[in-house]
Motif scaffolding. Structure first.
Motif, short mmCIF file in Angstrom:
data_model
loop_
_atom_site.label_atom_id
_atom_site.label_comp_id
_atom_site.label_asym_id
_atom_site.label_seq_id
_atom_site.Cartn_x
_atom_site.Cartn_y
_atom_site.Cartn_z
N LEU A 168 44.77 32.26 30.27
CA LEU A 168 43.90 32.60 31.38
C LEU A 168 43.15 31.36 31.83
O LEU A 168 42.78 30.51 31.01
CB LEU A 168 42.91 33.68 30.98
CG LEU A 168 43.48 34.97 30.39
CD1 LEU A 168 42.36 35.97 30.13
CD2 LEU A 168 44.55 35.57 31.28
N SER A 169 42.90 31.29 33.14
CA SER A 169 42.12 30.20 33.70
C SER A 169 40.97 30.78 34.51
O SER A 169 41.10 31.87 35.08
CB SER A 169 42.98 29.32 34.60
OG SER A 169 44.03 28.71 33.87
N CYS A 170 39.88 30.02 34.58
CA CYS A 170 38.73 30.42 35.39
C CYS A 170 38.23 29.19 36.13
O CYS A 170 37.72 28.25 35.49
CB CYS A 170 37.64 31.00 34.51
SG CYS A 170 36.08 31.32 35.36
N ALA A 171 38.40 29.20 37.43
CA ALA A 171 37.91 28.09 38.25
C ALA A 171 36.48 28.39 38.66
O ALA A 171 36.19 29.43 39.26
CB ALA A 171 38.80 27.94 39.48
N ALA A 172 35.58 27.47 38.32
CA ALA A 172 34.16 27.66 38.59
C ALA A 172 33.70 26.70 39.67
O ALA A 172 34.07 25.52 39.66
CB ALA A 172 33.35 27.43 37.32
#
Length: 119
Positions: free
Chosen positions: A19-23
């Motif tokens: 999983l990736s989370c771009a902030a």
């Protein structure tokens, strides 16, 4: 702060997902939570700005949380997935307070990405 998760999907037990989370902005404490149907939101793992990590017991040894500060991106590598890992996974960020896995600490949340593990 805007958080956008990606990378969810459907896998068989024993499989892996990342999983990736771009902030839009990175905060001192970033975490992954999950919520299974009919259950409350559960803290999975967090990472501090210094790289300290904590995991809930059920994922220790199987999941790895990491961050790329240059890209403002948070990751969750999930290996040896089990049907019990099924749920909506959320990225979260906290503005202040002592970093922990209590959802009440976190001020910002992504929209979630679905993970489904079949037996």
């Amino acid at each position: 702060v805007t958080l956008v998760e990606s990378g969810g999907g459907s896998v068989q037990a024993g499989g892996s997902l990342r999983l990736s989370c771009a902030a839009s902005v990175y905060t001192y404490c970033m975490a992954w939570f999950r919520q299974a149907p009919g259950k409350g939101r559960e803290g999975v793992a967090y990472i501090t700005e210094y790289g300290t990590t904590i995991y809930t017991d059920s994922v220790k040894g199987r999941f790895t949380i990491s961050q790329d500060n240059a890209k403002n991106t948070l990751y969750l590598q999930m290996n040896s997935l089990k049907p019990g890992d099924t749920g909506m996974y959320y990225c979260a960020a906290a503005r202040r307070g002592y970093c922990n896995l209590d959802w009440a600490l976190y001020n910002y949340w992504g929209q979630g990405t679905q993970v489904t593990v079949s037996s």
